[in-house]
Design a protein around this motif. Structure first.
Motif, mmCIF file in Angstrom:
data_model
loop_
_atom_site.group_PDB
_atom_site.id
_atom_site.type_symbol
_atom_site.label_atom_id
_atom_site.label_comp_id
_atom_site.label_asym_id
_atom_site.label_seq_id
_atom_site.Cartn_x
_atom_site.Cartn_y
_atom_site.Cartn_z
ATOM 1 N N GLY A 1 0.809 -1.207 0.000
ATOM 2 C CA GLY A 1 0.000 0.000 0.000
ATOM 3 C C GLY A 1 0.844 1.259 0.000
ATOM 4 N N ASP A 2 0.159 2.381 -0.117
ATOM 5 C CA ASP A 2 0.788 3.690 -0.216
ATOM 6 C C ASP A 2 0.734 4.373 1.149
ATOM 7 N N ILE A 3 0.914 5.679 1.174
ATOM 8 C CA ILE A 3 0.864 6.427 2.425
ATOM 9 C C ILE A 3 -0.562 6.481 2.962
ATOM 10 N N THR A 4 -0.688 6.427 4.270
ATOM 11 C CA THR A 4 -1.997 6.544 4.890
ATOM 12 C C THR A 4 -1.849 7.219 6.237
ATOM 13 N N PHE A 5 -2.986 7.463 6.862
ATOM 14 C CA PHE A 5 -3.011 8.106 8.179
ATOM 15 C C PHE A 5 -3.680 7.182 9.180
ATOM 16 N N HIS A 6 -3.080 7.081 10.364
ATOM 17 C CA HIS A 6 -3.711 6.394 11.491
ATOM 18 C C HIS A 6 -3.830 7.394 12.628
ATOM 19 N N ARG B 1 -4.935 -12.841 -2.026
ATOM 20 C CA ARG B 1 -6.006 -12.023 -2.587
ATOM 21 C C ARG B 1 -7.308 -12.230 -1.835
ATOM 22 N N MET B 2 -7.645 -13.482 -1.550
ATOM 23 C CA MET B 2 -8.883 -13.760 -0.844
ATOM 24 C C MET B 2 -8.845 -13.198 0.571
ATOM 25 N N TYR B 3 -7.669 -13.238 1.180
ATOM 26 C CA TYR B 3 -7.516 -12.676 2.523
ATOM 27 C C TYR B 3 -7.842 -11.185 2.517
ATOM 28 N N VAL B 4 -7.291 -10.447 1.564
ATOM 29 C CA VAL B 4 -7.572 -9.013 1.471
ATOM 30 C C VAL B 4 -9.059 -8.785 1.222
ATOM 31 N N GLU B 5 -9.664 -9.606 0.386
ATOM 32 C CA GLU B 5 -11.097 -9.469 0.122
ATOM 33 C C GLU B 5 -11.922 -9.711 1.376
ATOM 34 N N LYS B 6 -11.474 -10.623 2.230
ATOM 35 C CA LYS B 6 -12.178 -10.871 3.491
ATOM 36 C C LYS B 6 -12.086 -9.649 4.409
ATOM 37 N N LEU B 7 -10.922 -8.988 4.431
ATOM 38 C CA LEU B 7 -10.788 -7.769 5.227
ATOM 39 C C LEU B 7 -11.730 -6.684 4.704
ATOM 40 N N ALA C 1 -9.172 1.586 4.960
ATOM 41 C CA ALA C 1 -7.929 1.317 4.236
ATOM 42 C C ALA C 1 -7.344 -0.024 4.640
ATOM 43 N N ILE C 2 -6.618 -0.628 3.705
ATOM 44 C CA ILE C 2 -5.967 -1.914 3.954
ATOM 45 C C ILE C 2 -4.516 -1.836 3.494
ATOM 46 N N GLY C 3 -3.631 -2.333 4.319
ATOM 47 C CA GLY C 3 -2.228 -2.474 3.958
ATOM 48 C C GLY C 3 -1.677 -3.656 4.727
ATOM 49 N N VAL C 4 -1.273 -4.696 4.040
ATOM 50 C CA VAL C 4 -0.867 -5.921 4.725
ATOM 51 C C VAL C 4 0.555 -6.323 4.337
ATOM 52 N N ARG C 5 1.120 -7.133 5.204
ATOM 53 C CA ARG C 5 2.390 -7.795 4.907
ATOM 54 C C ARG C 5 2.177 -9.284 5.133
ATOM 55 N N ILE C 6 2.685 -10.106 4.215
ATOM 56 C CA ILE C 6 2.577 -11.559 4.337
ATOM 57 C C ILE C 6 3.968 -12.133 4.173
ATOM 58 N N SER C 7 4.525 -12.679 5.232
ATOM 59 C CA SER C 7 5.909 -13.162 5.202
ATOM 60 C C SER C 7 6.173 -14.144 6.328
ATOM 61 N N PRO C 8 6.546 -15.371 6.016
ATOM 62 C CA PRO C 8 6.176 -16.127 4.796
ATOM 63 C C PRO C 8 4.886 -16.874 5.118
ATOM 64 N N GLY C 9 3.794 -16.407 4.585
ATOM 65 C CA GLY C 9 2.489 -16.993 4.848
ATOM 66 C C GLY C 9 1.851 -16.524 6.141
ATOM 67 N N THR D 1 0.492 -13.237 8.259
ATOM 68 C CA THR D 1 0.078 -11.865 8.016
ATOM 69 C C THR D 1 0.448 -10.944 9.171
ATOM 70 N N SER D 2 0.634 -9.674 8.826
ATOM 71 C CA SER D 2 0.734 -8.611 9.824
ATOM 72 C C SER D 2 0.197 -7.339 9.183
ATOM 73 N N HIS D 3 0.166 -6.242 9.956
ATOM 74 C CA HIS D 3 -0.531 -5.027 9.555
ATOM 75 C C HIS D 3 -1.993 -5.408 9.297
ATOM 76 N N GLY D 4 -2.755 -4.645 8.521
ATOM 77 C CA GLY D 4 -4.157 -5.027 8.376
ATOM 78 C C GLY D 4 -5.025 -3.909 7.859
ATOM 79 N N LEU D 5 -6.023 -3.498 8.665
ATOM 80 C CA LEU D 5 -7.005 -2.536 8.193
ATOM 81 C C LEU D 5 -7.188 -1.398 9.197
#
Length: 212
Positions: free
Chosen positions: A89-94, A115-121, A155-163, A165-169
């Motif tokens: 993802g790009d820049i965002t505000f929290h 992809r399905m994970y992001v769609e669920k979020l 907004a959604i921005g995730v990291r998947i490593s390896p398999g 997840t972290s970060h989120g919505l």
């Protein structure tokens, strides 16, 4: 520091929910990294962090700092922090009055691809807005997140490593939307940002109820 947090843990089947108060972004990032490492090593089960942050701009791994529209020197006077992360993802505000959810889960464990994970979020936020009479929808291609008639509410921005997840919505309950004027939110210049408070005529319950 972590020991200053008011935190409640709740077990739900095969996951653990940590309900936290306002947490400094770097402290939350360190906690996510520790939990992701523990999840990979099978030391913990899938864990969800539910929290808020003080005003913070976050830049993703593409380092699109050009989408910050004010000089770094102004951030201190605004009492806003700026952090770089390895999430997508790009820049965002929290900031205050956002519902932020960081799932630390094994995608293999829950049987989802990225992809399905992001769609669920996205679906989670769409369903939440519908509870308050607001029609929202997932974004089009290259517009990850949830929108209300062209205004971004989640907004959604995730990291998947390896398999794992972290970060989120981040879901806008009633944040100060003026903070978004100083960035190009998620790198999309021709659309605005909104909140649940702005979009519904229904009186909202306490924020902890919405986060629940």
């Amino acid at each position: 520091m972590i020991d200053c947090f008011v935190m409640f843990r709740q077990m739900r089947r095969s996951r653990e929910v940590w309900k936290m108060v306002t947490v400094n972004y770097l402290e939350a990032l360190k906690l996510q990294e520790k939990l992701a490492s523990d999840r990979k090593a099978l030391k913990i089960i899938n864990t969800l962090l539910s929290l808020q942050h003080p005003p913070t701009y976050i830049v993703g791994k593409r380092e699109t700092i050009h989408n910050l529209l004010i000089p770094d020197s102004e951030l201190k006077s605004m009492e806003v922090e700026l952090h770089y992360t390895q999430r997508g993802g790009d820049i965002t505000f929290h900031g205050p009055h956002q519902a932020i959810l960081y799932p630390i889960v094994s995608l293999r464990d829950i049987g989802l691809g990225a992809r399905m994970y992001v769609e669920k979020l996205e679906l989670t936020m769409v369903e939440l807005t519908s509870m308050y009479g607001v029609k929202a929808q997932a974004g089009q291609k290259c517009e990850t997140g949830v929108w209300v008639e062209g205004r971004k509410i989640g907004a959604i921005g995730v990291r998947i490593s390896p398999g794992i997840t972290s970060h989120g919505l981040a879901f806008n309950m009633d944040p100060d939307l003026n903070y978004f004027k100083h960035i190009v939110p998620c790198g999309i210049s021709d659309k605005g940002v909104t909140s649940l408070k702005n979009e519904t005529n229904v009186e909202l319950p306490a924020e902890d109820v919405i986060q629940e």
